[in-house]
Design an enzyme around this catalytic site. Structure first.
Site, short mmCIF file in Angstrom:
data_model
loop_
_atom_site.label_atom_id
_atom_site.label_comp_id
_atom_site.label_asym_id
_atom_site.label_seq_id
_atom_site.Cartn_x
_atom_site.Cartn_y
_atom_site.Cartn_z
N LYS A 53 0.84 -1.21 0.00
CA LYS A 53 0.00 0.00 0.00
C LYS A 53 0.88 1.26 0.00
O LYS A 53 0.60 2.22 -0.71
CB LYS A 53 -0.95 -0.03 1.21
CG LYS A 53 -2.05 -1.08 1.04
CD LYS A 53 -2.84 -1.37 2.30
CE LYS A 53 -3.77 -2.57 2.00
NZ LYS A 53 -4.54 -3.03 3.16
N GLN A 97 -5.21 -2.09 9.23
CA GLN A 97 -4.93 -3.35 8.56
C GLN A 97 -5.53 -4.50 9.37
O GLN A 97 -5.28 -4.62 10.57
CB GLN A 97 -3.41 -3.53 8.41
CG GLN A 97 -3.00 -4.75 7.63
CD GLN A 97 -3.46 -4.72 6.17
OE1 GLN A 97 -3.35 -3.69 5.49
NE2 GLN A 97 -3.98 -5.83 5.68
N ASP A 120 -11.43 2.23 3.27
CA ASP A 120 -11.67 0.78 3.10
C ASP A 120 -13.17 0.50 2.98
O ASP A 120 -13.57 -0.59 2.57
CB ASP A 120 -11.13 0.00 4.32
CG ASP A 120 -9.82 -0.71 4.01
OD1 ASP A 120 -9.47 -0.82 2.81
OD2 ASP A 120 -9.15 -1.15 4.96
#
Ligand code: NAD
Length: 294
Positions: A53, A97, A120
């Site tokens: 990322k 994460q 997200d």
């Protein structure tokens, strides 16, 4: 029939270039999109994903920050960091994460992220927005699959789509997004009886179960579009998806490979969502329209 193998890497490169153009436009308005990533613990796969990322941020021109916490960190410490980032105008996307260590209440942590920085798309507000069909931040993996289908001009309207896997991060949002595009969607999961009776009907088959070789050629309709989201590491270290790629390739019209299919698009759509968030931030700034146009 031999399927066209969709090149997810090439598409990801193209979409990242589109993001870079938007990053340059934002720079004219004095905004550089910023992504903050929170990593808790020592999970090896998570570390690789976070590195990917950050690399993508550099490629696209985004500012990025990583906050690393030990595996025994307290939930309060992580939540305090998220709250600080919520108030930081240089950060437009915040992601935690996953998976988090077991002492964390996942929903509590995800609900702390500002819904305007939830790139997200896992905050309940954005999950709800997805259900009613107007989310700003579609979850990145299904968003990537949607972009793959669009790139090949594969219309989903009226098609029989079967999604294998019903997780909150892939299967369920994928099914909702395809339903929104007027596909007829069936969702299968680990308790589905006789998976093949569903998959054989699919014009478009999206597989996200995390089981190597789950889908073999006899389970696939001739000419189907097969999108393999699965990522499985075999004992010999190699990466495979959930689909018997070589067998199914002989029967499908389109297929994605693992690696090189959906994976690169997931990270790319995270960049997309972060740029989108920065654009919303700029548009919401007082006097923004004038400043942006200048
Ligand atoms: P998960 O474990 O949360 O969910 C798996 C789903 O598959 C569940 O709904 C389960 O019921 C179903 N399932 C399991 N075994 C099955 C079987 N035998 N038949 C039918 N359904 C079955 O996993 P997830 O987070 O949704 O990820 C799924 C896969 O996709 C994993 O391999 C993961 O690594 C991969 N993944 C890839 C990307 C990417 O960018 N390519 C992103 C996220 C996840």
């Amino acid at each position: 029939m031999v399927a066209k193998v969709i090149d997810g890497k090439a598409l990801a490169k193209k979409v990242r270039q589109e993001c870079s153009v938007r990053v340059n436009e934002l720079a004219a308005g004095g905004v550089r999109p910023g992504l903050a990533v929170i990593l808790v613990g020592e999970d090896a796969a998570s570390k690789v994903y976070v590195n990917n990322k950050i690399k993508a941020c550099i490629e696209v021109g985004l500012h990025s920050e990583v906050y690393r916490f030990p595996g025994d960190a307290s939930e309060a410490a992580v939540i305090a960091e998220i709250e600080r980032l919520n108030a930081d105008d240089t950060i437009h996307g915040i992601l935690v994460q996953l998976p988090l260590p077991p002492q964390f209440a996942l929903r509590k942590v995800l609900e702390t992220i500002s819904r305007d920085k939830d790139v997200d798309g896992f905050h309940l507000y954005n999950v709800g927005s997805l259900v009613v069909g107007d989310t700003v931040f579609p979850p990145c993996t299904p968003f990537g699959v949607q972009r793959i289908l669009e790139s090949e001009n594969i219309s989903v309207q009226g098609q029989n789509v079967v999604v294998v896997g019903a997780s909150n991060i892939v299967g369920k949002p994928m099914a909702l997004m395809l339903m929104q595009k007027e596909a007829t969607v069936a969702i299968c999961h680990a308790k589905t009886r006789d998976l093949a009776q569903f998959t054989i009907l699919a014009d478009i088959l999206v597989v996200a179960a995390g089981k190597p070789n789950l889908i073999t050629a006899p389970m696939v309709k001739t000419g189907a579009v097969v999108i393999d989201v699965g990522i499985n590491r075999l004992a010999d270290g190699s990466l495979v998806g959930d689909v018997d790629f070589h067998g199914v390739k002989e029967k499908a019209s389109y297929i994605t490979s693992v690696p090189g299919g959906v994976g690169p698009m997931t990270v790319t759509m995270l960049m997309w969502n972060t740029v989108q968030s920065a654009e919303r931030f700029l548009a919401a700034r007082p006097g923004a329209a004038l400043e942006y146009a200048a």
